[in-house]
Design a protein around this motif. Structure first.
Motif, PDB file in Angstrom:
ATOM      1  N   GLN A  16      46.026  41.943  45.862  1.00 46.78           N
ATOM      2  CA  GLN A  16      45.139  41.084  45.069  1.00 46.78           C
ATOM      3  C   GLN A  16      45.280  39.619  45.479  1.00 46.78           C
ATOM      4  O   GLN A  16      44.304  38.868  45.457  1.00 46.78           O
ATOM      5  CB  GLN A  16      45.426  41.271  43.571  1.00 46.78           C
ATOM      6  CG  GLN A  16      45.142  42.678  43.077  1.00 46.78           C
ATOM      7  CD  GLN A  16      43.674  43.073  43.188  1.00 46.78           C
ATOM      8  OE1 GLN A  16      42.786  42.227  43.169  1.00 46.78           O
ATOM      9  NE2 GLN A  16      43.405  44.363  43.320  1.00 46.78           N
TER      10      GLN A  16
ATOM     11  N   ALA B 273      44.642  50.585  37.747  1.00 41.00           N
ATOM     12  CA  ALA B 273      43.185  50.639  37.868  1.00 41.00           C
ATOM     13  C   ALA B 273      42.903  50.610  39.370  1.00 41.00           C
ATOM     14  O   ALA B 273      43.834  50.475  40.172  1.00 41.00           O
ATOM     15  CB  ALA B 273      42.567  49.431  37.170  1.00 41.00           C
ATOM     16  N   THR B 274      41.632  50.733  39.749  1.00 42.22           N
ATOM     17  CA  THR B 274      41.357  50.720  41.181  1.00 42.22           C
ATOM     18  C   THR B 274      41.510  49.292  41.711  1.00 42.22           C
ATOM     19  O   THR B 274      41.478  48.325  40.941  1.00 42.22           O
ATOM     20  CB  THR B 274      39.917  51.200  41.484  1.00 42.22           C
ATOM     21  OG1 THR B 274      39.011  50.230  40.946  1.00 42.22           O
ATOM     22  CG2 THR B 274      39.642  52.565  40.882  1.00 42.22           C
TER      23      THR B 274
ATOM     24  N   ASP C  68      39.364  47.555  43.261  1.00 42.78           N
ATOM     25  CA  ASP C  68      38.174  46.750  42.923  1.00 42.78           C
ATOM     26  C   ASP C  68      38.161  46.336  41.464  1.00 42.78           C
ATOM     27  O   ASP C  68      37.771  45.215  41.133  1.00 42.78           O
ATOM     28  CB  ASP C  68      36.886  47.528  43.234  1.00 42.78           C
ATOM     29  CG  ASP C  68      36.592  47.496  44.722  1.00 42.78           C
ATOM     30  OD1 ASP C  68      37.192  46.654  45.420  1.00 42.78           O
ATOM     31  OD2 ASP C  68      35.772  48.316  45.179  1.00 42.78           O
ATOM     32  N   GLU C  69      38.580  47.269  40.579  1.00 39.02           N
ATOM     33  CA  GLU C  69      38.598  46.927  39.144  1.00 39.02           C
ATOM     34  C   GLU C  69      39.571  45.776  38.870  1.00 39.02           C
ATOM     35  O   GLU C  69      39.269  44.851  38.128  1.00 39.02           O
ATOM     36  CB  GLU C  69      39.005  48.151  38.304  1.00 39.02           C
ATOM     37  CG  GLU C  69      37.872  49.149  38.117  1.00 39.02           C
ATOM     38  CD  GLU C  69      38.351  50.521  37.630  1.00 39.02           C
ATOM     39  OE1 GLU C  69      37.497  51.340  37.297  1.00 39.02           O
ATOM     40  OE2 GLU C  69      39.580  50.774  37.591  1.00 39.02           O
ATOM     41  N   ILE C  70      40.732  45.843  39.504  1.00 37.98           N
ATOM     42  CA  ILE C  70      41.736  44.788  39.279  1.00 37.98           C
ATOM     43  C   ILE C  70      41.201  43.466  39.836  1.00 37.98           C
ATOM     44  O   ILE C  70      41.317  42.412  39.210  1.00 37.98           O
ATOM     45  CB  ILE C  70      43.089  45.159  39.925  1.00 37.98           C
ATOM     46  CG1 ILE C  70      43.630  46.455  39.321  1.00 37.98           C
ATOM     47  CG2 ILE C  70      44.099  44.036  39.762  1.00 37.98           C
ATOM     48  CD1 ILE C  70      44.892  46.988  39.977  1.00 37.98           C
TER      49      ILE C  70
ATOM     50  N   ASN D 237      38.100  42.493  40.158  1.00 36.29           N
ATOM     51  CA  ASN D 237      37.067  41.924  39.279  1.00 36.29           C
ATOM     52  C   ASN D 237      37.664  41.355  38.003  1.00 36.29           C
ATOM     53  O   ASN D 237      37.248  40.301  37.526  1.00 36.29           O
ATOM     54  CB  ASN D 237      36.015  42.989  38.929  1.00 36.29           C
ATOM     55  CG  ASN D 237      35.174  43.322  40.147  1.00 36.29           C
ATOM     56  OD1 ASN D 237      35.035  42.484  41.052  1.00 36.29           O
ATOM     57  ND2 ASN D 237      34.639  44.531  40.191  1.00 36.29           N
ATOM     58  N   ASN D 238      38.642  42.075  37.470  1.00 35.09           N
ATOM     59  CA  ASN D 238      39.304  41.622  36.252  1.00 35.09           C
ATOM     60  C   ASN D 238      39.935  40.234  36.469  1.00 35.09           C
ATOM     61  O   ASN D 238      39.751  39.313  35.661  1.00 35.09           O
ATOM     62  CB  ASN D 238      40.387  42.665  35.904  1.00 35.09           C
ATOM     63  CG  ASN D 238      40.902  42.519  34.499  1.00 35.09           C
ATOM     64  OD1 ASN D 238      40.529  41.584  33.801  1.00 35.09           O
ATOM     65  ND2 ASN D 238      41.780  43.408  34.085  1.00 35.09           N
TER      66      ASN D 238
END
Ligand code: AMP
Length: 214
Positions: free
Chosen positions: A16, A196-197, A199-201, A203-204
């Motif tokens: 990330q 989470a995936t 991508d989800e992380i 975006n979060n």
């Protein structure tokens, strides 16, 4: 803007961090990568750090603070940076404060102990760049090869199950106190579900940075 990524090994900090640093055009300051570079270069620091890292223990606060202070003097840190894997002890966080290096946002990536081992066993890295993959959750375009250079990916020595368990214990004992340290310090503090995936992380974290107006 200075950001800290806190969290146990395998929570997704490095992956990330690479996204946020690209988005925001700030450097990623990974003390783990700096130590691995010192090992690859065969410096005195590298030789000393290697033994400690192979056991999953922490390199001394003085050494780490020295590395970080030198790194922050580089011109690319003028507009901020993202600390990935630093600080890891209360003494390191105090060292930042004492040097008047203010932190704006802390993201805590949370992951349970069972998931940590599963995540780490599939982790592969491109040694030269530090790019991180996961054979299941974040695979390279071509099996076993880096997306950019096509060089082979490797597994970090300290990603073996026994060392990971030691690293998790060290995290709970020495690094987890930083959760309360930063929660009580007045910086913006966000808890992120690391289960989470990718991508989800991503975006979060992006949404929270925008909402925090930084
Ligand atoms: P990482 O790549 O962040 O997981 O770091 C790998 C290893 O490098 C850790 O298990 C420690 O042995 C060492 N290390 C990295 N960052 C620090 C730090 N801030 N303080 C002490 N040791 C560190």
């Amino acid at each position: 803007m200075r950001i800290i990524f806190l969290g146990p090994p395998g929570a997704g900090k490095g992956t990330q961090a690479q996204f946020i640093c690209q988005d925001r055009n700030i450097p990623q300051i990974s003390t783990g990568d700096m130590l691995r570079n010192a090992i690859a270069e065969g410096t005195k620091l590298g030789l000393e750090a290697q033994k400690i890292m192979e056991r999953g223990e922490l390199v001394s606060d003085d050494v780490i603070l020295g590395l970080v202070r030198d790194r922050l003097r580089q011109p690319d840190c003028e507009n901020g940076c993202l600390f990935d894997g630093f600080p890891r002890t209360v003494a390191q966080a105090d060292g930042l404060n004492d040097a008047n290096i203010a932190v704006d946002v802390v993201f805590e990536l949370q992951l349970s102990d069972e998931l940590i081992v599963r995540r780490i066993s599939g982790r592969r890295v491109h040694e030269e760049s530090g790019r991180i993959y996961h054979i299941e959750f974040n695979p390279p375009k071509v099996d076993h090869l880096d997306d950019v250079t096509w060089q082979p990916l490797v597994q970090r020595h300290d990603d073996s199950e026994a060392v990971v368990r030691a690293r998790v214990e060290v995290y709970r004992e020495q690094t987890a106190p930083l959760v309360d340290y930063y929660k009580n310090s007045g910086v913006r503090y966000f808890e992120i579900d690391g289960d989470a995936t990718v991508d989800e992380i991503r975006n979060n974290i992006r949404e929270r940075l925008i909402a925090a107006e930084v």
